[in-house]
Scaffold this active site. Structure first.
Site, PDB file in Angstrom:
ATOM      1  N   GLN A 125       0.815  -1.218   0.000  1.00 36.95           N
ATOM      2  CA  GLN A 125       0.000   0.000   0.000  1.00 36.95           C
ATOM      3  C   GLN A 125       0.852   1.274   0.000  1.00 36.95           C
ATOM      4  O   GLN A 125       0.538   2.226  -0.699  1.00 36.95           O
ATOM      5  CB  GLN A 125      -0.951  -0.016   1.189  1.00 36.95           C
ATOM      6  CG  GLN A 125      -2.069   0.974   1.044  1.00 36.95           C
ATOM      7  CD  GLN A 125      -3.215   0.680   1.994  1.00 36.95           C
ATOM      8  OE1 GLN A 125      -3.112   0.940   3.191  1.00 36.95           O
ATOM      9  NE2 GLN A 125      -4.299   0.123   1.467  1.00 36.95           N
ATOM     10  N   HIS A 145       4.465   8.163   5.526  1.00 34.32           N
ATOM     11  CA  HIS A 145       3.830   8.285   4.215  1.00 34.32           C
ATOM     12  C   HIS A 145       4.653   9.188   3.312  1.00 34.32           C
ATOM     13  O   HIS A 145       4.136   9.766   2.371  1.00 34.32           O
ATOM     14  CB  HIS A 145       2.392   8.820   4.341  1.00 34.32           C
ATOM     15  CG  HIS A 145       1.487   7.889   5.080  1.00 34.32           C
ATOM     16  ND1 HIS A 145       1.371   7.897   6.447  1.00 34.32           N
ATOM     17  CD2 HIS A 145       0.685   6.886   4.641  1.00 34.32           C
ATOM     18  CE1 HIS A 145       0.526   6.957   6.821  1.00 34.32           C
ATOM     19  NE2 HIS A 145       0.100   6.319   5.755  1.00 34.32           N
ATOM     20  N   TYR A 190       5.834   0.749   4.037  1.00 34.55           N
ATOM     21  CA  TYR A 190       5.509  -0.554   4.634  1.00 34.55           C
ATOM     22  C   TYR A 190       6.123  -1.724   3.865  1.00 34.55           C
ATOM     23  O   TYR A 190       5.915  -2.882   4.221  1.00 34.55           O
ATOM     24  CB  TYR A 190       3.988  -0.708   4.754  1.00 34.55           C
ATOM     25  CG  TYR A 190       3.385   0.478   5.465  1.00 34.55           C
ATOM     26  CD1 TYR A 190       3.923   0.899   6.692  1.00 34.55           C
ATOM     27  CD2 TYR A 190       2.357   1.226   4.914  1.00 34.55           C
ATOM     28  CE1 TYR A 190       3.434   2.017   7.336  1.00 34.55           C
ATOM     29  CE2 TYR A 190       1.870   2.351   5.559  1.00 34.55           C
ATOM     30  CZ  TYR A 190       2.414   2.748   6.768  1.00 34.55           C
ATOM     31  OH  TYR A 190       1.952   3.862   7.409  1.00 34.55           O
TER      32      TYR A 190
END
Ligand SMILES: Cc1ncc(C[n+]2csc(CCOP(=O)(O)OP(=O)(O)O)c2C)c(N)n1
Length: 804
Positions: free
Chosen positions: A548, A593, A552
């Protein structure tokens, strides 16, 4: 008892089957014991054997059919032998490190002994018919690392069973989805996260896997009470048992010395898996480790006297022998005869393996000694006589090429100023041996056959006057729709990929159109999402496994580094994973992110390709290229790029961006700025301001970090500008260090530089949250301006006076 697929058998056949099983178990045991002695005498450097685990593996082999797949580990010597893919001779060749594929077909000794793997590919890179052979995916020494890929290996059967048309079109990859994926693992390795993640994923997916746990109560010296809650993995696994409350596993516990029980258990598990796709876990307990974990230590150090005695009494081969005699299958004398024959047979196999391994090396030794002698006759180098003596002595016990190559290369240095013809002979010998060993040890990190992504020709995106500007994610979405129409093997899965069409809507509507077996949500389990991709791609499908966010990927990094990236190399070109990993990264918001850990990826992923497109048109083009090849790759989309407008190409789904080709996106004459991904836009923005300050910049988008600028276009730019700045948003010395090494060292740009080559990266810490967190951490347009300006100031302080 039934023989595999044959119904009832005669009494004599039954006896012969049992005795053949006994002989095989005895051969495995004996080869381990002779192999151990070879390590002690220095012929091999490390030994790890299948002793104490023979019987269960022989029982397993009886239900393993052509077309099935194994994901196992180094203990499976008896299983591999029973499947006809291994022999004592193979074991010795591997123990000695024989690099010839015909004698060590798993890896050409790139791997340690007893790390198994069968060949899936022909020499030209095409796939073999995997339904005509027993398939073993290539083992790794990293414990439990076979589990992520198990998920995909088993799932492929489900995909094929759910898509009969697809199955029919792939006869070399499936037989109607009836294939089983067999996993083996040691009891202690079950403490690893990968094991639990995969067990859960398989339980959720309900795919035909049979997991065998070889439980000998220890993991090297550490016993089950430290490894596992309640010291008992199947007790802990019991919540996975299928029952009236829901689907799950059939979980069975069985003793590793009980031949009839083992046969029965595997027959049951096979039926469930093959016919109903119900997975099983077989916990084989009361196994032993008669000679300890490996050749690197003795088990007397950590096992009690009582345990040692118990292991003797419950040795599976001994118990098998007792059962054979007690049940009247054969007499003690018949067994003793087999034992004697086995010892002699293993000795012969060992001798053959050693002789064949040493023969070519001894030939080379003869050659080098003759060169040494003729040099010695002309130049007074007293050491040569000693070297020859030592080498001849080594040849009696075991010779490695390094023994004579180290001397030959040293000698070349010693005679460099001598004007004798033998100098050329020596040099030629060294070059020849080096080049032959390059083939043996340094090739096949990447696929160089016709199936390579580098062989896919470029197709440029086309536009017409009506081409509209759309949110960039539309380009990806429409491209995926086109791709899935054209390529029935294409699949995509990951977190939020199915129902909602991805967190950035890049696969919107794809599941509705192509169904849940091709476009799927997964649990939050990155390692096994990657593993799913590995397994599926080994079985003829074309998966895109989605992480995603780039941040990660670290959870899925172990299977990428250890399995995917090394697979083609470690199998000497025998296996490959045509898998695309899709992710999105670089700058957005906050510590997890906004990551761009390119140095980490680059260092771990050699063996895979790494595409870093600056926009979604290029991302789509990379997917289209990679889908045509057999190569594994990762594509990192720009996390802040989905809503930026891009023109919709008219040949959506058809255009292909080549790998290893940079693009010059701005021409200039004063300095070359090299970047990629999200930073490219920042750099382009800065160049406008630099132009106003009188500095002309050439900008190059790298596009793929691996492979890197195959035609060396960047150095051509440096020849023109004589200055180089590399910009990205990784840590200092991360991706930029790699890029600089490629340009300065590999492309020889050093010779054309008038200023020190420099880098501009993000800060060493993680990017903090918010607009200012980003501004004061990652390279901004102003940072690029000031960095370039400072380089120009240093070159011409009068024209470019100091800013601060
Ligand atoms: C990830 C990882 N950690 C540690 C090791 C070192 N190591 C090799 S074998 C082993 C013990 C494994 O025990 P078990 O899973 O019970 O298998 P067994 O060897 O007893 O069959 C260890 C710790 C390794 N190879 N991989």
């Amino acid at each position: 008892m039934t023989a595999k697929g044959k119904g009832k058998i005669s009494k004599n056949d039954f006896k012969q089957t049992i005795l053949a099983d006994y002989r095989l178990a005895a051969e495995v045991r004996e080869s381990g014991s002779q192999g151990r002695r070879d390590v002690l005498s220095g012929k091999g450097t490390f030994g790890i054997f299948g002793d104490g685990k023979e019987l269960a593996q022989i029982a397993l082999a009886k239900v393993f059919r052509h077309g099935d797949f194994r994901a196992g580990y180094y203990r499976d010597q008896a299983l591999m032998t029973a499947l006809g893919q291994y022999s004592p001779k193979h074991m010795f060749s591997a123990l000695y490190g024989d690099p010839e594929l015909e004698r060590e077909p798993s890896s050409g000794s790139r791997q340690m002994m007893n790390h198994f793997g069968t060949r899936f590919l022909n020499h030209d890179g095409s796939w073999k018919n995997l339904m005509e052979q027993n398939n073993s995916t290539s083992d790794m020494a990293c414990l439990a690392s076979q589990f992520p890929r198990l998920v995909g290996l088993a799932q492929a059967s489900q995909v094929y069973r759910d898509n009969p048309e697809l199955a029919k079109s792939k006869p070399g990859f499936t037989n109607g989805g009836s294939e089983i994926a067999f996993a083996t693992i040691g009891n202690s390795s079950c403490a690893e996260g990968h094991f639990w993640e995969a067990v859960n994923a398989i339980g959720v997916l309900q795919v035909p896997a049979i997991i065998s746990i070889w439980d000998d109560a220890y993991g090297i010296s550490v016993a089950n009470d430290v490894q596992m809650t309640k010291s008992d993995v199947s007790a802990v696994l019991s919540g996975f048992q299928r029952n009236e409350k829901g689907a799950g596993y059939e979980i069975i516990k069985v003793n590793g010395w009980d031949y009839p029980a083992l046969i029965e258990v595997y027959e049951k598990a096979e039926k469930l898996a093959r016919e109903e796709h119900i997975p099983s876990i077989i916990h084989v307990v009361e196994m032993t480790q008669p000679t300890g974990h490996s050749t690197s230590g003795s088990h007397e150090r950590y096992k009690s006297k009582e345990r040692m005695q118990w292991e003797k009494d419950f040795d599976c081969n001994l118990k098998f022998r007792e059962w054979i005699v007690e049940s009247g299958v054969a007499t003690k004398e018949e067994i003793a005869t087999i034992d004697k024959e086995v010892v002699a047979f293993v000795k012969v196999q060992k001798k053959e393996a050693w002789t064949e391994f040493q023969a070519p090396i001894k030939e080379e030794l003869k050659e080098v000694i003759s060169i040494f002698n003729s040099i010695s006759a002309q130049v007074n180098i007293p050491e040569i006589a000693d070297w020859i003596k030592d080498l001849n002595q080594s040849a009696m016990f075991g010779l490695f090429r390094r023994n004579f190559m180290s001397k030959a290369r040293m000698l070349l240095g010693m005679i460099v100023n001598e004007n004798i013809p033998e100098k050329a002979t020596l040099r030629n010998f060294i070059n020849r041996i080096n080049s032959e060993n390059y083939e043996r040890y340094n090739t096949k990190l990447y696929n160089e056959t016709a199936t390579s992504a580098l062989k896919v020709a470029e197709v440029k995106p086309t536009y017409n006057s009506d081409s509209e500007e759309v949110d960039a994610r539309i380009i990806l979405r429409d491209n995926f729709h086109h791709m899935f129409d054209a390529i029935p093997e294409a699949m995509i899965f990951g977190e939020d990929v199915g129902k909602i069409g991805g967190v950035n809507q890049g696969v919107e509507g794809l599941q509705d159109k192509f169904g849940e077996s091709r476009v799927a949500d997964t649990g939050i389990r990155e390692a096994t999402i990657i593993g799913q991709g590995i397994g599926l791609s080994l079985r003829g499908l074309k998966p895109i496994a989605e992480m995603q966010y780039l941040d990660y990927v670290i959870y899925g990094f172990q299977p990428m580094v250890d399995d995917i990236a090394s697979l083609h190399y470690r199998t000497h070109g025998g296996q490959i994973t045509p898998l695309i990993i899709r992710t999105r990264g670089h700058r957005l918001e906050g510590i997890w992110h906004s990551g761009s850990p390119m140095g980490m990826l680059l260092n771990g992923m050699r063996g895979m390709y790494l595409c870093v497109p600056r926009d979604m048109t290029r991302a789509a083009g990379f997917y289209n290229t990679l889908m045509q090849s057999n190569d594994p790759a990762m594509v990192i989309e720009c996390l802040n790029g989905y809503r930026i407008k891009e023109k919709l190409p008219t040949n959506i789904g058809e255009f292909r961006v080549p790998l290893g080709k940079v693009e010059t996106t701005r021409d200039g004459s004063d300095i070359t700025l090299v970047s990629y991904g999200s930073t490219w836009r920042v750099v382009m923005d800065a160049t406008e301001k630099l132009e106003r300050a009188g500095i002309s910049c050439e900008v190059i988008d790298i596009q793929t970090l691996v492979p890197f600028d195959l035609s060396h276009d960047i150095v051509e730019s440096v020849k023109k500008t004589n200055r180089l700045l590399v910009i990205d948003e990784d840590v200092p010395g991360g991706g930029t260090a790699y890029i600089l090494q490629k340009i300065v060292e590999e492309q020889d740009a050093y010779n054309y530089l008038d200023s020190e080559p420099q880098t501009l990266a993000a800060k060493a810490h993680r990017p903090p949250y918010g607009a200012d967190g980003d501004y004061f951490t990652k390279p901004s347009s102003e940072d690029v301006f000031e960095k370039v300006y400072a380089m120009m100031h240093e070159a011409n302080p009068v024209k470019f006076p100091s800013l601060y």
